[in-house]
Design an enzyme around this catalytic site. Structure first.
Site, PDB file in Angstrom:
ATOM      1  N   GLU A 196       0.878  -1.192   0.000  1.00  0.00           N
ATOM      2  CA  GLU A 196       0.000   0.000   0.000  1.00  0.00           C
ATOM      3  C   GLU A 196       0.907   1.231   0.000  1.00  0.00           C
ATOM      4  OE1 GLU A 196      -2.523  -0.666   3.493  1.00  0.00           O
ATOM      5  OE2 GLU A 196      -0.966   0.145   4.796  1.00  0.00           O
ATOM      6  N   ARG A 200       3.794   7.601  -1.354  1.00  0.00           N
ATOM      7  CA  ARG A 200       4.807   8.546  -1.838  1.00  0.00           C
ATOM      8  C   ARG A 200       5.444   8.107  -3.156  1.00  0.00           C
ATOM      9  NH1 ARG A 200       7.439  12.177   1.391  1.00  0.00           N
ATOM     10  NH2 ARG A 200       6.697  11.023   3.204  1.00  0.00           N
ATOM     11  N   CYS A 223       5.121  35.297   6.937  1.00  0.00           N
ATOM     12  CA  CYS A 223       5.958  36.092   7.830  1.00  0.00           C
ATOM     13  C   CYS A 223       6.479  35.218   8.973  1.00  0.00           C
ATOM     14  CB  CYS A 223       5.202  37.306   8.347  1.00  0.00           C
ATOM     15  SG  CYS A 223       3.583  36.893   8.958  1.00  0.00           S
TER      16      CYS A 223
HETATM   17  C1  LIG Z   1      -0.223   2.235   7.437  1.00  0.00           C
HETATM   18  C2  LIG Z   1       0.385   2.970   6.305  1.00  0.00           C
HETATM   19  N1  LIG Z   1       0.396   2.393   5.092  1.00  0.00           N
HETATM   20  C3  LIG Z   1       0.916   3.018   4.016  1.00  0.00           C
HETATM   21  C4  LIG Z   1       1.457   4.278   4.125  1.00  0.00           C
HETATM   22  C5  LIG Z   1       2.010   4.927   2.905  1.00  0.00           C
HETATM   23  O1  LIG Z   1       3.349   5.152   3.063  1.00  0.00           O
HETATM   24  P1  LIG Z   1       4.239   5.756   1.868  1.00  0.00           P
HETATM   25  O2  LIG Z   1       3.532   6.953   1.358  1.00  0.00           O
HETATM   26  O3  LIG Z   1       5.528   6.072   2.526  1.00  0.00           O
HETATM   27  O4  LIG Z   1       4.357   4.688   0.840  1.00  0.00           O
HETATM   28  C6  LIG Z   1       1.499   4.907   5.384  1.00  0.00           C
HETATM   29  C7  LIG Z   1       2.084   6.235   5.532  1.00  0.00           C
HETATM   30  O5  LIG Z   1       2.051   6.892   6.516  1.00  0.00           O
HETATM   31  C8  LIG Z   1       0.931   4.240   6.502  1.00  0.00           C
HETATM   32  O6  LIG Z   1       0.920   4.802   7.703  1.00  0.00           O
END
Ligand SMILES: Cc1ncc(COP(=O)(O)O)c(C=O)c1O
Length: 396
Positions: free
Chosen positions: A270, A273, A346
């Site tokens: 899942e 990023r 600011c």
């Molecule tokens: C439980 C869980 N899964 C997936 C992600 C996604 O992580 P990333 O965007 O680093 O792939 C996060 C990110 O905080 C998460 O907390």
């Protein structure tokens, strides 16, 4: 180098009437191409879900819909938004501190799997599901020690965190599930690290997950079929060309799955990023260039209230310069200098890049921050100082 089409969008925008501007630009064809390559490289028994928290813009979700296997929500708000945008899609729901109404909504919105974060949440889910006469499939989110695996900048494994259950609580959780008439345990969930840049390290983490999954399956949970290995693949913001080599990771993963005999398990990623960061750009036109006690500050339209990523990560964000095509009269300009790029807020914390070299820059030019498609606009304190919102452009 910025792609020519990206450069042109900013240049054209800079030629529109009115004040100097800022804008987000998302290249959807880039997103589709990158996500498709990610999905295709995965071994057969793996799935790719998109963690919507990285960027839940409707256009991003719709572009990803035909490519990914499903979407992860981390709040009731995300869950409703995802269901509204993607009525037919497979959804999963995780995150700490779920409200009763969110657990109910998860049942009503027909999610595929719910990731349970605590014993109390498990008991609440059981009584809600019983009251609704519903069956709920879950994964237990677990927090296990990571042994000698190197930690990343953000590591949540084997240390006190609000996320998931420590291993000592597993038997208690299994006995709640054993007595439950409405909850079915499908497997386990781990998300122990973010900002992973090291392929070997991530493979070691996968090996630890596999070994733990198999040990638990053998000892207590013979029927489990699903292992969620989280997200956490990073972007190398300080050296963006030095990518996490996803195809090579998938090759190694495939071998690991065979060696560990995990072919019969559904292994689900899942990622957030690494899927969407690359397709996003945040462009700011330079408003002013000024010296201050031996340093040069570039003040640009917008700021960290639109693009909090550099402040949140405490880094100098990578950028490219797009020169304005308009003739410039007597405006401030510099060449071959180190500059600190700030926004309009600011506060001295409104810094997007610090002491970075620029070849030449003048008022009206664009500073285009790359890798701005994840944890950017949606994590920003957008209402601070009531500045205007940036233009948002989706490029097909
Ligand atoms: C439980 C869980 N899964 C997936 C992600 C996604 O992580 P990333 O965007 O680093 O792939 C996060 C990110 O905080 C998460 O907390």
């Amino acid at each position: 180098m910025l792609p020519e089409k990206i450069k042109q969008v900013f240049q054209n925008l800079g030629e529109e009437q009115g004040d100097l501007k800022c804008a987000y630009l998302y290249d959807l064809s880039e997103l589709v191409s990158h996500a498709s390559k990610m999905r295709e490289a995965l071994p057969e028994n793996c799935e790719l879900f998109y963690a919507a928290k990285a960027n839940p813009e409707a256009e991003i979700l719709q572009a990803l819909e035909p490519i990914v296997d499903g979407f992860e929500a981390a709040s009731g708000g995300e869950l409703k938004w995802l269901r509204q945008q993607l009525p037919e899609q497979r959804l999963i729901f995780g995150g700490p501190g779920k409200l009763d109404c969110e657990l109910e909504a998860a049942i009503d919105l027909n999610i595929e799997l719910l990731h349970v974060e605590s014993l109390y949440e498990l008991r609440r889910l059981q009584s809600i599901a019983q009251r609704k006469n519903a069956k709920v499939s879950i994964l237990l989110r677990m927090n296990i020690p990571i042994g000698d695996i190197n930690q990343t900048r953000l590591c949540m494994g084997g240390k006190p965190t609000p996320f998931g259950l420590e291993e000592a609580l597993l038997t208690d959780a299994l006995s709640v599930i054993g007595e439950s008439t409405n909850i079915e345990l499908k497997g386990f969930h781990f998300h122990l690290m973010s900002h992973q840049l090291d392929l070997d390290n991530h493979i070691k983490l996968m090996a630890l997950y596999f070994e733990t999954f198999k040990r638990w399956r053998e000892s207590y949970a013979q029927n489990v079929t699903h292992l969620n290995v989280g997200g956490g693949i990073g972007i190398n913001y300080s050296d963006p060309d030095n990518w996490f080599d996803w195809p090579r990771f998938c090759d190694r993963l495939s071998r690991l799955i065979n060696d560990s005999q995990m072919q019969d398990v559904t292994i689900r990623f899942e990622c957030g990023r690494f899927v969407s960061a690359q397709c996003g750009y945040y462009g700011m036109q330079v408003l002013d260039i000024k010296p201050s006690y031996g340093e040069i500050f570039v003040v640009a339209r917008g700021g960290t209230h639109h693009f909090r990523t550099p402040a949140a990560q405490n880094h100098s964000h990578p950028f490219k310069i797009v020169h304005s095509r308009l003739t410039k009269e007597a405006v401030p300009r510099i060449s071959q200098s180190r500059v600190t790029i700030v926004g309009q807020l600011c506060t001295p914390k409104d810094v997007l890049a610090k002491q970075e070299f620029v070849e030449s820059l003048s008022v009206g030019d664009w500073i285009v921050f790359t890798y701005a498609g994840a944890y950017a606009w949606n994590i920003s304190h957008q209402n601070f100082l009531m500045h205007e919102k940036p233009r948002v452009i989706f490029l097909d």
